[in-house]
Every structure is written in C-alpha cells, then in structure tokens.
Enzyme design. Structure first.
Site, PDB file in Angstrom:
ATOM      1  N   LYS A   1       0.880  -1.174   0.000  1.00 27.16           N
ATOM      2  CA  LYS A   1       0.000   0.000   0.000  1.00 27.16           C
ATOM      3  C   LYS A   1       0.913   1.218   0.000  1.00 27.16           C
ATOM      4  O   LYS A   1       2.127   1.077   0.138  1.00 27.16           O
ATOM      5  CB  LYS A   1      -0.903   0.003   1.243  1.00 27.16           C
ATOM      6  CG  LYS A   1      -0.141  -0.295   2.552  1.00 27.16           C
ATOM      7  CD  LYS A   1      -1.064  -0.351   3.762  1.00 27.16           C
ATOM      8  CE  LYS A   1      -1.869  -1.609   3.886  1.00 27.16           C
ATOM      9  NZ  LYS A   1      -3.302  -1.404   3.704  1.00 27.16           N
ATOM     10  N   ARG A   2       0.359   2.429  -0.184  1.00 32.32           N
ATOM     11  CA  ARG A   2       1.212   3.603  -0.091  1.00 32.32           C
ATOM     12  C   ARG A   2       1.936   3.625   1.254  1.00 32.32           C
ATOM     13  O   ARG A   2       1.388   3.174   2.267  1.00 32.32           O
ATOM     14  CB  ARG A   2       0.374   4.881  -0.269  1.00 32.32           C
ATOM     15  CG  ARG A   2      -0.117   5.095  -1.692  1.00 32.32           C
ATOM     16  CD  ARG A   2       1.022   5.186  -2.685  1.00 32.32           C
ATOM     17  NE  ARG A   2       1.769   6.426  -2.489  1.00 32.32           N
ATOM     18  CZ  ARG A   2       1.658   7.491  -3.271  1.00 32.32           C
ATOM     19  NH1 ARG A   2       0.842   7.491  -4.301  1.00 32.32           N
ATOM     20  NH2 ARG A   2       2.374   8.569  -3.018  1.00 32.32           N
TER      21      ARG A   2
HETATM   22  C1  LIG Z   1      -5.833  -1.715  -4.031  1.00 30.26           C
HETATM   23  C2  LIG Z   1      -4.673  -0.837  -4.284  1.00 30.26           C
HETATM   24  C3  LIG Z   1      -4.359   0.190  -3.387  1.00 30.26           C
HETATM   25  C4  LIG Z   1      -5.131   0.434  -2.109  1.00 30.26           C
HETATM   26  O1  LIG Z   1      -4.520  -0.316  -1.070  1.00 30.26           O
HETATM   27  P1  LIG Z   1      -4.850  -0.026   0.471  1.00 30.26           P
HETATM   28  O2  LIG Z   1      -4.185  -1.172   1.163  1.00 30.26           O
HETATM   29  O3  LIG Z   1      -6.328  -0.064   0.608  1.00 30.26           O
HETATM   30  O4  LIG Z   1      -4.240   1.275   0.807  1.00 30.26           O
HETATM   31  C5  LIG Z   1      -3.252   0.986  -3.651  1.00 30.26           C
HETATM   32  N1  LIG Z   1      -2.502   0.794  -4.749  1.00 30.26           N
HETATM   33  C6  LIG Z   1      -2.758  -0.199  -5.625  1.00 30.26           C
HETATM   34  C7  LIG Z   1      -1.872  -0.376  -6.808  1.00 30.26           C
HETATM   35  C8  LIG Z   1      -3.853  -1.043  -5.428  1.00 30.26           C
HETATM   36  O5  LIG Z   1      -4.112  -2.003  -6.321  1.00 30.26           O
END
Ligand SMILES: *Cc1c(COP(=O)(O)O)cnc(C)c1O
Length: 833
Positions: free
Chosen positions: A567-568
């Site tokens: 995730k970020r």
């Molecule tokens: C699903 C997704 C996210 C969101 O991830 P979180 O864990 O909810 O922050 C961010 N980036 C990409 C590339 C994703 O596929």
C-alpha cells in the site's frame, strides 16, 4: 468549437449495418496478422512482445468499439438518466486481460496466439499500466466504472489524461528514486481521441457587469486566457453483457488563436511556445496520496476537470432538450470522488447563471439536486484548502460565486442558531485568517444532496467529528457506502486457477453476484477440495517467488508464510510497526527462541510521496533491515524481508493471489476503508488487522475466529491522546526494549550513522499521532496466534476458504448498487446485441 474537420456541412459517409466481427479463434488470428503485418509492419523476425501485444489489443479494441456504439445508441434512444463519476484519478492498470475476460474471448484468443507460437501472458506483461492515480482512491474509481458497466448503468467516468502517470519507483542504496512514467510514449491502443467534443476553459482575467437585452444585470468573465480540453475516450466493458461505457479523459491544449501582438512583433516562436504552457496542465499526476499542497497547477487541473466535464454534459443536454433546464436534475447526477472536483459546485452555478441565464435560486436548486460528494479521509492535513487570493486571481468568477454561496449559507446557519458566531466561524466555507482559505470539503457538503463515507466506521466518525456541525444541520444528507473491489479483475482475472476451482463447485454466477461465494462454506470439510485450494495457493506463491527473484533478486521459500503489506507508504498505515515485528523475529532467531518456528517471508511494498521525508526514510529502513536479515546465515530460511519496488496495479495482480497473511495495521480511526484488505481476503488470505476502516466489516463477515485482531480501538486511541507515553510501554516490555536497542545502536545502519534518528524519535515521542509503540505487544501476540494457526495447515486452509467465501459483501457491484439505489437512482439499460 471551431474545427474544420467537423463542419456540419460535410456529407455523412453512407455506411449502414455491417456484420459484427467474429469472436472465434480464426477471426482473431486473421485480425492479429493484419495488424501485426500491415499496421505495425512487423514480421516473424520481430522479437519484442510489445508489437504482438499491440496487434492483439487492436483486435480486441475493434470488438469493444462495436459494442461501444451500440451502447451509446441505446442510451440515446432511451433518453435515460445518467450519472457522472468525476475523479482526478483512475488507477486503471492494464486493459487487455480485462477486455478479454469481459468480452468472454479468453479461450479463442489464447488459442489463436498459441497457434502462432505466442504466449499470451508474455504479451500481457508488455502492456504498460495506466497509472493515473496514487492508490486506493484512484483504484476505487476504476473498480466502480467496471461495476457500473457490468450492472448496465449509464455512467460516464470523467478524469484527466495525464501524460505522465504515477512515477516509477526505483531503489538505489535502499532509497526510493523516482523516475517519470511516460506511459503514452508508444501510443495508447485503448483510447479514442474525440476532438469534436473539445471544450474551452477560462483562466485568469476578471469579471464585469453588463445589462442584457432583457434589462437584467449580469456578470461576465472577460480577458481570460483560455485553453482547450480535448477528450480522449476509453471503453469500459461490462462483464459479458454487450455494454461498453465510457471513461472520458481530458487533455489540455492551447487554443489555436495566437497572440496577434506577439505574432506581429516578430515573436513567432514565443507565441507558439504558449502551446506548451497550456499542455502543462495535464502533464503530470500529483503523486501525493491523502495530502494536498495548494499548488496553482493542481487547482488548474481540478478546474479543468470540473469545467470541461460539466460543459460536456450541458452541451449534450442542450443538444437534446434545448436550453430548458427544468428537468436537468431529473436526468443527471454528479458523484464527486473526494473534494478534488468540488469546484464543480461553483462551476455548475456559473455555467447555469452566466452562460445560460438562469436565476440564482433555480441554478442552486439544480446544483444541489445533482451533486453528491464522497469523502475519503479523516486526516485533517488531507483536507483541501485553496487560498482565496489564488482563486480570485486564477478563477475570479468562481471566487465571487463561492462568496455568494457562503453568504447565503451563513444566513441559513445564523437563522438556525442565532448568535452562534463560533459555529458560523467553524462552518464557513471561507476560513478566516491573514491568508484566507476556501475549505473545499465544506463547499462540497453545502452544494450536495448526499455526503458519504466509505466504510461504516468512517461514515460514523464523519458525523461525530469532522462534519459534526453539518450533520446537525442536514442529517439526511449523510450516508455510508462501504467500498469494494471488482471481482472480475481481483479474483477471476488475477487468480484464474482459483476462479476455475470455485466455478467447478458452485457454478460461475459469483462473477456477477459475489454473495454466491457463500456456497464455498460447505466445502471446508471436503479434504480433496482443501488440497486443491492449497495447491493453487502454492502455485501462486511460486509465481510470486519467481517475480520477486526477477524483480528484486531474492529467493523466497514458498513453504514459508507469505506475510504481505503493500500500500502507499504512510505513517498512519504503520509500515514501521511491521518492521518492529520483523526485528523482533530476528531477535528471537538470534537468541535461539525458535521453538515451533514458522518460516516467514515478509513482503512490503509501496510508493512514498516524493516530498514525504518520513515515508521515504521508512523505505530505507525496510531495505537496511532486509539487508542484515537476508544476509545472516543464522537466519536462513526462517525469515526473509523483501521490499517489493514499484508497487502498482499489475504488481498487485501477482501479489494478492499469493498472500497467506494480509497486513492491515493502520492506527484505528485513520484508514477510511482500505480496499487492499478486500483483494487479499477475496484471494484467501487471512487478515491481521486493527479495528479500522473496512477491516471491521471484514471481521464481521468472516467471524472473529478467522481474523487476527489486535490493537487499540479508535475510542482508545482518542482517549489516550494527550497522555500517551511510549517510554512506559518500552520499560514494561523486554522484547520491545531489545528491538529499540538494536535500532538505537545502529545495528541496521552501521556505516550510515544517525540516518534513522528521526524515525526512532518519532515513534518514541509522546506526540506520536500513530501510537505505534502502544500497539507493539498486541501485534506481536497476534502474530504468535498467526504462527500457531499456520502450523495446522488443514485448519489454515479452512480459514482461507472461509475468507474467500465471506468476501461477497466486498464486491463493487454491491457498492455501486447501493450508490444507485440511494443516490443516483438510474434505471439499468440492457444493450441487446
Ligand atoms: C488496491 C490498491 C491500493 C489500495 O490499497 P490499500 O491497502 O487499501 O491502501 C493501492 N494501490 C494499488 C496499486 C492497489 O491495487
């Protein structure tokens, strides 16, 4: 728009009905060869898979365009109500495999290519990601438009066609290095330029009053420097239903008018160079997730999106209904994805009043019946504000309108709470101070009939905290729409073996009705089914291990627990807590505390905003800790730590099918929903998580016994604020002491003294908003429960099956049905082929 190519007087081509293109192997082979040989000019000597990808994509695109036309014509004929999803981000990723899946032509195309000696997976990997978003918010928009098309809802996505998408992340000496992502450099097969729908956008200049022919005083915006917004359309296919909706992305270009003075003064080159200036507006995506920063260019982007999209919808309206707007709100609805497009509230007012001569009250009625706003974050630093000075300068007419909206709104507040000046100050769209600011979230709330959060807890906290005053004024506006993900991309597409196993046992209705997955629950006691389930997970782990070896050069043992956090990189998401646990595991190995040890591969991935120092330092820490652990022979296969660089949609498609454990460990109350959590669950990972965002609903669905819960609740976090003291936690916990000691003595930065001091002091600070230290013990204990569970493979598999089986709620089909039932109220339109 003055454009010679589209003069009404040109004759129409005499093309009537032609036979539809074949969907069989032979037709695909023919078309592939045609494109490969004649359009792309390649032959049997070409080794780059890129051209084979392009030829396949063009063949698919032809079939999409046929259905696109039928969809367009059907919507036109029905004159149906439409919704518009306005979003600064659409994190689409790749389109080819999704197009194949939704057109239902995976088999014939795969075979067609196979017979030509081509491996379809290799071609798929040649497609660049359309990375027009930062993370969850942008990916949500992409999942939403997929579900709208699948549910046969007439919804148009409106966004920006950034020349450069999300930067490419490289790791050098452990540090993130950003490289520009010129994703369009080889062209984009999936887009269709529509210059005939170009819109003109005003910037700068000033306003003046005049008296119109009816004797009414009106305002106009003059001496503006205009630019053009040219739409590029991308097809959005529904799942096997003949529907292809539209994602319309705007590109900024210069007007064709040259500055005559400059031109005549011999400044030809300077006059032409202005074109570049205009094109800068959609040049690059701002790489800040959940944090904006008041840059003029960003405001230009937002206004361009709002103005071009609204003008487009209005032009369409006038083309069909003339200038009578009395039924406009019955037929149109705008969903604002966060505050980024919320200038739309003022822009719709401007267009209706200045350009179409409506009275304020009529225009306001229409605006507040068509706008709906989705909030995506509770973090106060992420709430957008624009300086009044900047707005007055760049968008003078918009600023006047916002002042007027606010004056009328303040009168309303004062009528309800006479003399409550404190409340008026709190609620004002204009924040007072020496540098006055426009609070965009407040503009969105005042101008919308619906305000929603994206998970139950988040929507509740909006009403109790951030937007409490507004909730007291308009309780009926507030609602929840728990996020989801599209099961086409995030289960069927990314995990075809698991999808096939599921369909073999419960049929394939789950693809469009994910609640059907519930039927898998009866297979948890079927030993053969469990074995197959496990084998598929194992094969997915093998594929991810190969990817990790190829991309990061590390060897992963696929019998180990795959523990993944992607995730970020953000402090609230607490990658640091994950690292503290990894260091604790390392300490256990070094001190011989390895009874009942479970081998573990910890994968962490994500991009840091280029200006976010703490996030970037966290990446460096992960890489340094990984270096020590992965090169210690005493550690061996017991523990691996890998930073997966350049996390993006196509990477997640390989990662989530291979996860055993999904890390969703944000500080309670900070993650609005999360959607990564849903992708992992759908693919049979178990979650270790806090009571935050949609984790709460995930746990409710799957049951506490199939979820590893830890950490403070949101209420406990808030109660602790003000007297949080990390030192007392450290003193009472030997494991934590040992972890902090290793960090503080520079064990992971022996030749780089002091580089982690800022991280160490941040987690040890009583002012740490994320309270990482407070959750350490609870997290370590939960990880122990994970290990005990993983040792019992049959039980683990049961829990894995139950996670997939309980993930039905987290389909965006459910989310979008709720948006439609409660907000948009569109009729589904079947596009019969
Ligand atoms: C699903 C997704 C996210 C969101 O991830 P979180 O864990 O909810 O922050 C961010 N980036 C990409 C590339 C994703 O596929």
């Amino acid at each position: 728009m003055p454009n010679n190519r589209f003069k009404k007087s040109h004759p129409k081509p005499a093309i009537t009905k032609i036979a539809k293109l074949g969907m069989d192997k032979k037709s695909f082979q023919q078309d592939f060869k045609h494109y490969y040989l004649h359009r792309l000019g390649r032959d049997e000597n070409c080794r780059s898979p890129y051209y084979a990808y392009t030829a396949s994509a063009l063949s698919l695109s032809d079939r999409l365009i046929e259905r696109w036309k039928s969809t367009y014509n059907t919507y036109r004929k029905n004159d149906c109500k439409k919704a518009y999803y306005l979003s600064m981000e659409f994190l689409i990723g790749r389109s080819m495999s999704n197009a194949m899946l939704n057109l239902g032509v995976e088999d014939p195309l795969r075979k067609a290519l196979y017979e030509l000696g081509l491996d379809i997976e290799e071609l798929e990997d040649a497609e660049p990601d359309a990375g027009l978003g930062n993370g969850g918010l942008g990916r949500l928009a992409a999942c939403f438009i997929d579900s709208c098309a699948t549910l046969e809802l007439p919804v148009v996505g409106y966004g920006l066609r950034y020349e450069y998408g999300m930067f490419k992340q490289l790791i050098e000496n452990g540090y993130q290095v950003e490289e520009p992502d010129h994703w369009l450099k080889n062209g984009n097969v999936w887009e269709l330029e529509r210059p005939e729908y170009t819109q003109r956008i005003k910037f700068w200049g000033h306003t003046e009053n005049y008296v119109d022919e009816q004797g009414t005083t009106r305002t106009r915006w003059v001496n503006s420097h205009d630019i053009l917004a040219v739409p590029f359309d991308m097809p959005v296919p529904g799942f096997k239903n003949g529907t292809v909706n539209t994602l319309r992305l705007w590109k900024a270009t210069a007007t064709e008018e040259f500055d005559l003075d400059e031109f005549n003064a011999g400044e030809y080159a300077e006059a032409v160079a202005k074109k570049n200036n205009a094109e800068n507006i959609t040049m690059v995506l701002y790489p800040n997730d959940a944090n904006e920063n008041g840059k003029a260019l960003r405001l230009q982007q937002q206004y361009l999106l709002a103005s071009a999209s609204l003008q487009d919808v209005i032009a369409n309206w006038i083309g069909r209904h003339g200038t009578d707007f009395s039924r406009f709100a019955e037929k149109n609805c705008f969903q604002l994805n966060d505050t980024h497009p919320s200038i739309s509230v003022a822009e719709l007012m401007r267009l209706l009043i200045d350009e179409h001569q409506l009275e304020w009250d009529e225009a306001w009625e229409i605006t507040t019946q068509t706008m709906a706003y989705t909030n995506h974050t509770l973090l106060p630093e992420a709430l957008e504000k624009w300086s009044v000075g900047l707005m007055q300068h760049m968008l003078p007419r918009l600023m006047e309108i916002i002042f007027e909206i606010n004056a009328r709104f303040m009168a309303q507040v004062s009528a309800k709470w006479p003399g409550d000046f404190d409340r008026m100050r709190r609620m004002s769209i204009i924040e007072e101070g020496h540098d006055k600011q426009v609070r965009m979230a407040f503009l969105a709330i005042v101008g919308s009939f619906s305000v929603n959060g994206v998970a139950e807890l988040h929507s509740k906290l909006l009403k109790e905290g951030l937007f409490k005053d507004f909730y007291e004024l308009w309780p009926e506006k507030f609602n929840n729409k728990t996020n989801g993900v599209t099961p086409r991309r995030w289960l069927a597409g990314c995990n075809p073996e698991l999808a096939a196993l599921i369909s073999k046992h419960i049929g394939d209705k789950w693809l469009t009705d994910l609640s059907q997955l519930d039927k898998l629950k009866s297979y948890t006691e079927d030993a053969k089914f469990r074995k197959q389930w496990r084998e598929i997970k194992q094969a997915n782990k093998q594929r991810l291990a190969e990817y990790a070896l190829h991309e990061q050069g590390v060897k992963l043992n696929t019998d180990a627990l795959f523990d993944i956090q992607v995730k970020r990189i953000h402090e609230y998401k607490r990658q640091l807590l994950n690292v503290l646990h990894v260091i604790h595991l390392y300490n256990r190995i070094k001190s011989g505390d390895t009874q009942n040890w479970v081998n573990r591969c910890v994968l962490i991935g994500g991009k840091a905003a280029p200006g976010y120092a703490m996030a970037k330092k966290t990446i460096k820490l992960i890489n340094n800790v990984a270096d020590v652990i992965n090169n210690d022979p005493e550690v061996g296969d017991k523990l691996k730590l890998v930073f997966m660089s350049n996390y993006r949609v196509s990477a997640m498609e390989k990662i989530c099918p291979a996860a055993d454990l999904s890390e969703q460990i944000s500080t309670a109350g900070k993650e609005a929903s999360g959607t990564g959590n849903m992708k992992f669950m759908m693919n049979g990972a178990l979650t270790i998580g806090t009571l935050d965002g949609a984790n709460i609903e995930i746990r409710e669905e799957v049951g506490d016994e199939n979820f590893f819960l830890f950490g403070l609740t949101e209420e406990e976090v808030e109660a602790l604020r003000g007297h949080y003291n990390p030192q007392t936690y450290i003193e009472q916990d030997e494991d934590l002491q040992a972890v902090m000691q290793l960090l503080e003595c520079g064990h992971f930065n022996q030749f780089e003294p002091g580089i982690f001091d800022d991280i160490i002091s941040a987690v040890k600070s009583p002012a740490d908003p994320w309270m990482t230290i407070a959750d350490f013990r609870s997290f370590v204990d939960a990880q122990r429960r994970v290990e005990q569970a993983f040792l019992k493979q049959e039980d683990w598999t049961r829990m894995s099956i139950l996670n997939t089986a309980s993930s039905g709620k987290f389909s965006t089909d459910r989310t979008i049905s709720e948006y439609n039932d409660e907000i948009w109220k569109l009729d589904a339109v079947n596009v019969s082929s």
